[in-house]
Every structure is written in structure tokens, then in C-alpha cells.
Design a protein around this motif. Structure first.
Motif, PDB file in Angstrom:
ATOM      1  N   TYR A 194      -8.664   0.159   1.871  1.00  0.00           N
ATOM      2  CA  TYR A 194      -8.473   0.990   0.800  1.00  0.00           C
ATOM      3  C   TYR A 194      -9.296   2.305   0.924  1.00  0.00           C
ATOM      4  O   TYR A 194      -8.463   3.383   0.622  1.00  0.00           O
ATOM      5  CB  TYR A 194      -9.094   0.498  -0.305  1.00  0.00           C
ATOM      6  N   ARG A 195     -10.316   2.410   1.274  1.00  0.00           N
ATOM      7  CA  ARG A 195     -11.107   3.551   1.300  1.00  0.00           C
ATOM      8  C   ARG A 195     -10.337   4.494   2.290  1.00  0.00           C
ATOM      9  O   ARG A 195     -10.323   5.794   2.060  1.00  0.00           O
ATOM     10  CB  ARG A 195     -12.530   3.472   1.857  1.00  0.00           C
ATOM     11  N   ASN A 200      -7.177   4.440   3.430  1.00  0.00           N
ATOM     12  CA  ASN A 200      -6.120   5.238   2.879  1.00  0.00           C
ATOM     13  C   ASN A 200      -6.090   6.176   1.581  1.00  0.00           C
ATOM     14  O   ASN A 200      -5.230   6.747   1.385  1.00  0.00           O
ATOM     15  CB  ASN A 200      -5.190   3.647   2.332  1.00  0.00           C
ATOM     16  N   GLN A 201      -7.183   5.621   0.977  1.00  0.00           N
ATOM     17  CA  GLN A 201      -7.445   6.790  -0.068  1.00  0.00           C
ATOM     18  C   GLN A 201      -7.469   8.130   0.239  1.00  0.00           C
ATOM     19  O   GLN A 201      -7.287   9.013  -0.073  1.00  0.00           O
ATOM     20  CB  GLN A 201      -8.605   6.519  -1.135  1.00  0.00           C
ATOM     21  N   GLN A 202      -8.147   8.381   1.576  1.00  0.00           N
ATOM     22  CA  GLN A 202      -8.396   9.541   2.510  1.00  0.00           C
ATOM     23  C   GLN A 202      -7.068  10.130   2.774  1.00  0.00           C
ATOM     24  O   GLN A 202      -6.674  11.266   2.842  1.00  0.00           O
ATOM     25  CB  GLN A 202      -9.348   9.551   3.303  1.00  0.00           C
ATOM     26  N   ARG A 203      -6.172   9.290   3.400  1.00  0.00           N
ATOM     27  CA  ARG A 203      -4.971   9.631   3.934  1.00  0.00           C
ATOM     28  C   ARG A 203      -3.703   9.396   3.304  1.00  0.00           C
ATOM     29  O   ARG A 203      -2.756  10.488   3.499  1.00  0.00           O
ATOM     30  CB  ARG A 203      -4.773   9.012   5.375  1.00  0.00           C
ATOM     31  N   GLY A 204      -3.489   8.574   2.232  1.00  0.00           N
ATOM     32  CA  GLY A 204      -2.360   8.341   1.404  1.00  0.00           C
ATOM     33  C   GLY A 204      -1.173   8.106   2.254  1.00  0.00           C
ATOM     34  O   GLY A 204      -0.125   8.486   1.904  1.00  0.00           O
ATOM     35  N   LEU A 205      -1.299   7.170   3.456  1.00  0.00           N
ATOM     36  CA  LEU A 205       0.035   7.003   4.367  1.00  0.00           C
ATOM     37  C   LEU A 205       0.661   5.890   3.662  1.00  0.00           C
ATOM     38  O   LEU A 205       1.926   5.781   4.288  1.00  0.00           O
ATOM     39  CB  LEU A 205      -0.790   6.906   5.724  1.00  0.00           C
ATOM     40  N   LEU A 235       0.454   1.627   1.478  1.00  0.00           N
ATOM     41  CA  LEU A 235      -0.122   0.660   0.477  1.00  0.00           C
ATOM     42  C   LEU A 235      -0.968  -0.570   1.333  1.00  0.00           C
ATOM     43  O   LEU A 235      -0.308  -0.733   2.417  1.00  0.00           O
ATOM     44  CB  LEU A 235       1.070   0.212  -0.217  1.00  0.00           C
ATOM     45  N   ARG A 291       4.015   4.003   3.769  1.00  0.00           N
ATOM     46  CA  ARG A 291       4.848   4.546   2.370  1.00  0.00           C
ATOM     47  C   ARG A 291       6.400   4.620   2.612  1.00  0.00           C
ATOM     48  O   ARG A 291       7.021   3.744   1.646  1.00  0.00           O
ATOM     49  CB  ARG A 291       4.339   5.881   1.830  1.00  0.00           C
TER      50      ARG A 291
END
Length: 186
Positions: free
Chosen positions: A56-57, A59-64, A66, A91
Motif C-alpha cells: 500500500y505504501r 502504491n500510494q507513492q506511484r499510483g500504478l 490496486l 490500473r
């Protein structure tokens, strides 16, 4: 892996109902219809939470994409329905599904799957699941064994084993993500 052989394959809806009526048990289905029945343990649940936190941490930085927990069953192309302990889906793959497909068991293989060994499983049973994920399009499968402090990373080209690792980079499948095994294996 405990199996339940039934007279006929269980439908997705029947599997959903069985899961709802049997909390504390994880139910999955192989492509041949056999059910995998596994108790959900405290130790693997704790490790799952730590692993999900790392994903989660990142992905929060990269937003790639789910991040999914073991509560999500993925309906693989071969008909298997597996629930990795943690999973990542890019995504664009997720958005390629209809809203109805996203609400049910998503009909796709996760891009990355993580399986945490519990006392009721052998490492070979997890390797069997890794082969099933890879055969259905998953890019990388990470097997974590908290009892031997071992990590295996399975890709199409083979597997890498890490006995008592500290940190394991999972590039290129998860750009910039490094699994902090030291945090997981206390």
C-alpha cells in the motif's frame, strides 16, 4: 493442502455462499473443481497485514494500480478461483473490467501474487499455486515461508530462492518496490 472433492464443480455463487457460511476458512477452487480448504491463522494474518502495508505504501507513492487482500478471489482464465494473501493489479488491467466483473470474482490473474505459508501448508503446495498463477498470466509470484525465513520469487523463466533475506527488489514487475523481508520475519 486439504482438498474437498465434490460430486460436481462448485459454481462461483455456491463458493461465495460457502465462504459466507464458513468464516475462518479460506475456500479456493482448482480448475478441475476441487476445493482447497484452509483455516485462516493468526500468524499468517499478521504477516498479511504487514505485507499489505508495504504494498500500500509503495502504491500510494506511484499510483500504478490496486492492492488486494486475501478476501479477493481471482477467477483465473483456466477456471480456477484463487485468493492470494496479497495481490497487485495494474490500473489499466483493472479498468479493463466491467463494473459487474469488478464486483464479482474478477476474471483475471493478478499481475503479482503473494502467498504466505501457514502451518497447514507445505512449500510444495504453495509452489503448485505459483505454477497455476504463472500459467494463467501472473507476472511474478512471491512465496513467503515464515517458519524457515525463506522467500521464493517465481517468474516465467524460473524461481529464485532467498534464505533468510533482508530486502528483495521486485523490479521490473513492481517498479521500485523492495520487499522488506526483515520486517516480515521477526
Amino acid at each position: 493442502m486439504p482438498f474437498l472433492d465434490l460430486l460436481r464443480p462448485v459454481s462461483d455463487e455456491e463458493l461465495r455462499q460457502l465462504s459466507a457460511k464458513n468464516p475462518g476458512w479460506q475456500l479456493e477452487r482448482w480448475k478441475d473443481g476441487r476445493l482447497i480448504v484452509s483455516p485462516i491463522g493468526r500468524e499468517s494474518g499478521y504477516l498479511e497485514a504487514l505485507l499489505l502495508g508495504q504494498l500500500y505504501r509503495w502504491n500510494q507513492q506511484r499510483g500504478l494500480g490496486l492492492v488486494f487482500s486475501s478476501a479477493t478471489g481471482f477467477k483465473l482464465p483456466d477456471g480456477s478461483l484463487l485468493s492470494p494473501d496479497a495481490a497487485f493489479v495494474f490500473r489499466d488491467h483493472w479498468l479493463g473490467l466491467s463494473p459487474e466483473e469488478r464486483e464479482a470474482f474478477p476474471p483475471l490473474a493478478p499481475d503479482v501474487a503473494f502467498e504466505i505459508r501457514s502451518r497447514s501448508q507445505t512449500l510444495e503446495e504453495l509452489r503448485q499455486k505459483a505454477r497455476a498463477y504463472l500459467a494463467n498470466g501472473t507476472r511474478v509470484v512471491v512465496l513467503l515461508d515464515p517458519y524457515t525465513h525463506r522467500v521464493e520469487v517465481h517468474r516465467q523463466g524460473g524461481a529464485e530462492e532467498y534464505p533468510d533475506p533482508q530486502r528483495i527488489p521486485l523490479d521490473p514487475e513492481l517498479p521500485g518496490f523492495t520487499l522488506d523481508a526483515q520486517e516480515l520475519f521477526l
